[in-house]
Design a protein around this motif. Sequence first.
Motif, PDB file in Angstrom:
ATOM      1  N   THR A   1      36.535  27.047  49.501  1.00 46.68           N
ATOM      2  CA  THR A   1      35.167  26.996  48.987  1.00 46.68           C
ATOM      3  C   THR A   1      34.668  25.556  48.866  1.00 46.68           C
ATOM      4  O   THR A   1      33.518  25.264  49.215  1.00 46.68           O
ATOM      5  CB  THR A   1      35.095  27.696  47.627  1.00 46.68           C
ATOM      6  N   SER A   2      35.512  24.650  48.393  1.00 47.39           N
ATOM      7  CA  SER A   2      35.091  23.251  48.270  1.00 47.39           C
ATOM      8  C   SER A   2      34.958  22.591  49.636  1.00 47.39           C
ATOM      9  O   SER A   2      34.010  21.837  49.890  1.00 47.39           O
ATOM     10  CB  SER A   2      36.090  22.481  47.401  1.00 47.39           C
TER      11      SER A   2
ATOM     12  N   ILE B   1      30.760  29.681  46.659  1.00 49.02           N
ATOM     13  CA  ILE B   1      31.335  30.728  45.805  1.00 49.02           C
ATOM     14  C   ILE B   1      30.352  31.879  45.635  1.00 49.02           C
ATOM     15  O   ILE B   1      30.724  33.060  45.705  1.00 49.02           O
ATOM     16  CB  ILE B   1      31.730  30.123  44.448  1.00 49.02           C
TER      17      ILE B   1
ATOM     18  N   PRO C   1      39.230  31.536  45.858  1.00 47.25           N
ATOM     19  CA  PRO C   1      38.788  30.133  45.920  1.00 47.25           C
ATOM     20  C   PRO C   1      39.150  29.414  47.208  1.00 47.25           C
ATOM     21  O   PRO C   1      38.890  28.205  47.318  1.00 47.25           O
ATOM     22  CB  PRO C   1      39.518  29.504  44.729  1.00 47.25           C
TER      23      PRO C   1
ATOM     24  N   ASP D   1      31.228  26.596  40.015  1.00 46.55           N
ATOM     25  CA  ASP D   1      32.419  25.855  40.433  1.00 46.55           C
ATOM     26  C   ASP D   1      33.036  25.209  39.202  1.00 46.55           C
ATOM     27  O   ASP D   1      32.376  24.443  38.491  1.00 46.55           O
ATOM     28  CB  ASP D   1      32.052  24.797  41.474  1.00 46.55           C
ATOM     29  N   THR D   2      34.306  25.521  38.938  1.00 47.00           N
ATOM     30  CA  THR D   2      35.004  25.017  37.754  1.00 47.00           C
ATOM     31  C   THR D   2      35.641  23.673  38.062  1.00 47.00           C
ATOM     32  O   THR D   2      36.350  23.525  39.060  1.00 47.00           O
ATOM     33  CB  THR D   2      36.077  26.016  37.307  1.00 47.00           C
ATOM     34  N   ASN D   3      35.402  22.699  37.182  1.00 43.54           N
ATOM     35  CA  ASN D   3      35.957  21.360  37.338  1.00 43.54           C
ATOM     36  C   ASN D   3      36.605  20.918  36.038  1.00 43.54           C
ATOM     37  O   ASN D   3      36.571  21.630  35.035  1.00 43.54           O
ATOM     38  CB  ASN D   3      34.858  20.375  37.752  1.00 43.54           C
TER      39      ASN D   3
ATOM     40  N   GLU E   1      35.473  31.239  40.484  1.00 45.66           N
ATOM     41  CA  GLU E   1      36.705  31.216  41.261  1.00 45.66           C
ATOM     42  C   GLU E   1      37.842  31.841  40.466  1.00 45.66           C
ATOM     43  O   GLU E   1      37.950  31.640  39.253  1.00 45.66           O
ATOM     44  CB  GLU E   1      37.067  29.780  41.625  1.00 45.66           C
TER      45      GLU E   1
ATOM     46  N   ALA F   1      30.014  23.577  46.565  1.00 48.70           N
ATOM     47  CA  ALA F   1      31.059  24.583  46.351  1.00 48.70           C
ATOM     48  C   ALA F   1      30.529  25.765  45.552  1.00 48.70           C
ATOM     49  O   ALA F   1      30.943  26.909  45.782  1.00 48.70           O
ATOM     50  CB  ALA F   1      32.251  23.950  45.637  1.00 48.70           C
ATOM     51  N   ALA F   2      29.611  25.525  44.611  1.00 47.59           N
ATOM     52  CA  ALA F   2      29.010  26.628  43.861  1.00 47.59           C
ATOM     53  C   ALA F   2      28.219  27.553  44.783  1.00 47.59           C
ATOM     54  O   ALA F   2      28.237  28.782  44.619  1.00 47.59           O
ATOM     55  CB  ALA F   2      28.112  26.078  42.754  1.00 47.59           C
TER      56      ALA F   2
ATOM     57  N   HIS G   1      30.617  19.505  44.383  1.00 45.44           N
ATOM     58  CA  HIS G   1      30.762  20.606  43.435  1.00 45.44           C
ATOM     59  C   HIS G   1      29.557  21.547  43.498  1.00 45.44           C
ATOM     60  O   HIS G   1      29.715  22.771  43.380  1.00 45.44           O
ATOM     61  CB  HIS G   1      30.931  20.057  42.024  1.00 45.44           C
ATOM     62  N   ASP G   2      28.362  20.995  43.682  1.00 45.87           N
ATOM     63  CA  ASP G   2      27.179  21.844  43.832  1.00 45.87           C
ATOM     64  C   ASP G   2      27.262  22.683  45.101  1.00 45.87           C
ATOM     65  O   ASP G   2      26.920  23.873  45.104  1.00 45.87           O
ATOM     66  CB  ASP G   2      25.917  20.986  43.854  1.00 45.87           C
TER      67      ASP G   2
END
Length: 346
Positions: free
Chosen positions: A234-235, A263, A231, A119-121, A180, A259-260, A256-257
Amino acid sequence: RQRWEANRWFLQADGESGKRHGNETIRVTPLGEVSIRLPAPLAELANAPHGRYVLTAKVRFAYRGQEWADRVHANRAVAYRIHYDVQRARWYITASWQCATTPTIPLKAALAEGAIGVDTNADHLAAWRLDVHGNPVGNPRRFPYDLSGTVGHRDAQVRRSLTRLLKWAKTCDVTAIAIEDLGFDGEKTREKHGRRKWFRHLISGMPTGKLRARITSMAQTAGVTIIAVDPAYTSQWGAQHWQKPLTSKNRKTTRHDAAAVAIGRRAQGHPIRRRTTPPPAHRSDEQGHRIAQAGPGTPSAREPAPVPPDPRTRSARTGYGAHAGDQCAQHRSGHAIEHVQLMLSP
């Protein structure tokens, strides 16, 4: 005459994979420092340890500089040629390398050992490893980066995080990373997000374009397959269906974890949303329905249930049981009489 002499003023060295920064004779660091390893007769002229001579000027590659930095950081072979330009009266250094043809790997083969969802932040990459059934394995990992400062500092931070991610994938024997397919190029305007200036500033700071270009080239070198997924949701679905089940006393799972995980499951073809908890007993039957994920080979809930035996004869009805296909199996002892009809010709 000067050009004829300048054509002979050059120094060239082929690259060597595995050596520091990809070349032992002419070494160029990621910061642009150039050092030359002198031969034995000229060792007394060295101004650095191990018989090396460091040039005072630093170099910079404007064209395909990111690919060069990736190879140097991974100690891949890079060939250099130092030459003199008579018209401009300047010395130049040229870097070259050979790109190996990457074989096309089927998606099923790439996902044979599971996958890693990323997951890109704005300030880190949240990653979690999934097995072949889409279940999270181990603990989540975070790879932070700082995007403040100069362009070179930001590029170095992104490269460092991706290098750590690829090394972790290698230690896990995973050859597929799911990311994503983000693209905010046309979604940064005020017409799209209104007056939410903080949100527009947030998505503008996410290095989605650099991450895509950088991780593609670095993963190709490392032999890792990159899978870009949609994407959408997903979150939201990750936080709704995976954040609470993966949280324990010793592990705090973030959005975020989760969401990973979403994904990675989407890349593997598994659904993201889990089955909801069955209603209470006074609202439905006592048993309810399953909430755990079924493994491979488990009979589906839509398959017909086995018919219980008749309580009077304690045997299965006609057409059911182990001998349903055997026409000679009857409820009574003995075999059925075989009737044969003969067609007589007139």
